[in-house]
Design an enzyme around this catalytic site. Structure first.
Site, short mmCIF file in Angstrom:
data_model
loop_
_atom_site.label_atom_id
_atom_site.label_comp_id
_atom_site.label_asym_id
_atom_site.label_seq_id
_atom_site.Cartn_x
_atom_site.Cartn_y
_atom_site.Cartn_z
CB CYS A 1 82.70 18.55 -44.60
SG CYS A 1 84.03 18.37 -45.82
CG HIS B 1 80.84 22.53 -46.60
ND1 HIS B 1 79.54 22.13 -46.84
CD2 HIS B 1 81.54 21.41 -46.33
CE1 HIS B 1 79.48 20.80 -46.73
NE2 HIS B 1 80.67 20.34 -46.41
#
Length: 187
Positions: A163, A147
């Site tokens: 992440c 992301h």
């Protein structure tokens, strides 16, 4: 010459006004972490993503022996994702809520999420940034994502909750290139 209080205040005010007129320097990522075309092992299949967390690079294989390389921020020790996954969901300006484990680890940082179902709407203040690619294993969401980020200085660092972070303009570029079903390998 003796400095009077009036002269001191006047010169201080002038100095502050001068400095306020100089814009803050915008953040620039180290050139090594900018997207670029690089050579890669010919054994890597075109259309897949390879992430090398220790090097802080993500490779999108475009053809045999060639990849588009991006700089990334990754999970800090003990929180990193490894293995294979598929991109099963892609979202523009995704919503976000920290996992229960994140809230338990740092309730002060995630105070507005404690004891409620609040979900942060998508937008420039959302930690997932402009785009998110959701990683799944065996049809189940891993809760790990590739992301964007609101913390551009984290690129090249191991600081996330697991992440894989990219600069917003870089994740937008990747988002446009990869389809649902793209294989992701994180070493």
């Amino acid at each position: 010459m003796m400095t009077t209080r009036r002269r001191f205040l006047a010169s201080s005010t002038a100095a502050l006004a001068c400095c306020a007129a100089i814009p803050a320097r915008a953040f620039e990522v180290d050139p090594i972490f900018r997207p670029q075309t690089v050579r890669i092992q010919k054994t890597m299949e075109p259309g897949q993503i390879l992430v090398l967390p220790r090097a802080h690079f993500l490779y999108y294989v475009t053809e045999p022996g060639v990849a588009r390389r991006y700089g990334v921020g990754v999970g800090r020790a003990g929180l990193e994702f490894t293995g294979e996954a598929l991109i099963q969901v892609k979202k523009e300006w995704p919503t976000w809520r920290p996992t229960n484990e994140m809230i338990e680890r740092d309730p002060q940082a995630y105070e507005k999420f404690v004891d409620n179902d609040f979900v942060q709407p998508g937008g420039p203040e959302n930690p997932l940034g402009a785009r998110a690619l959701y990683l799944f294993q065996n049809g189940r969401d891993t809760f790990f994502r590739i992301h964007g980020t609101t913390a551009p200085r984290s690129i090249g660092q191991s600081v996330s909750n697991g992440c894989i972070r990219m600069l917003n303009e870089h994740v937008i570029d990747l988002y446009e290139r990869v389809p649902i079903g793209t294989n992701v390998v994180v070493m």
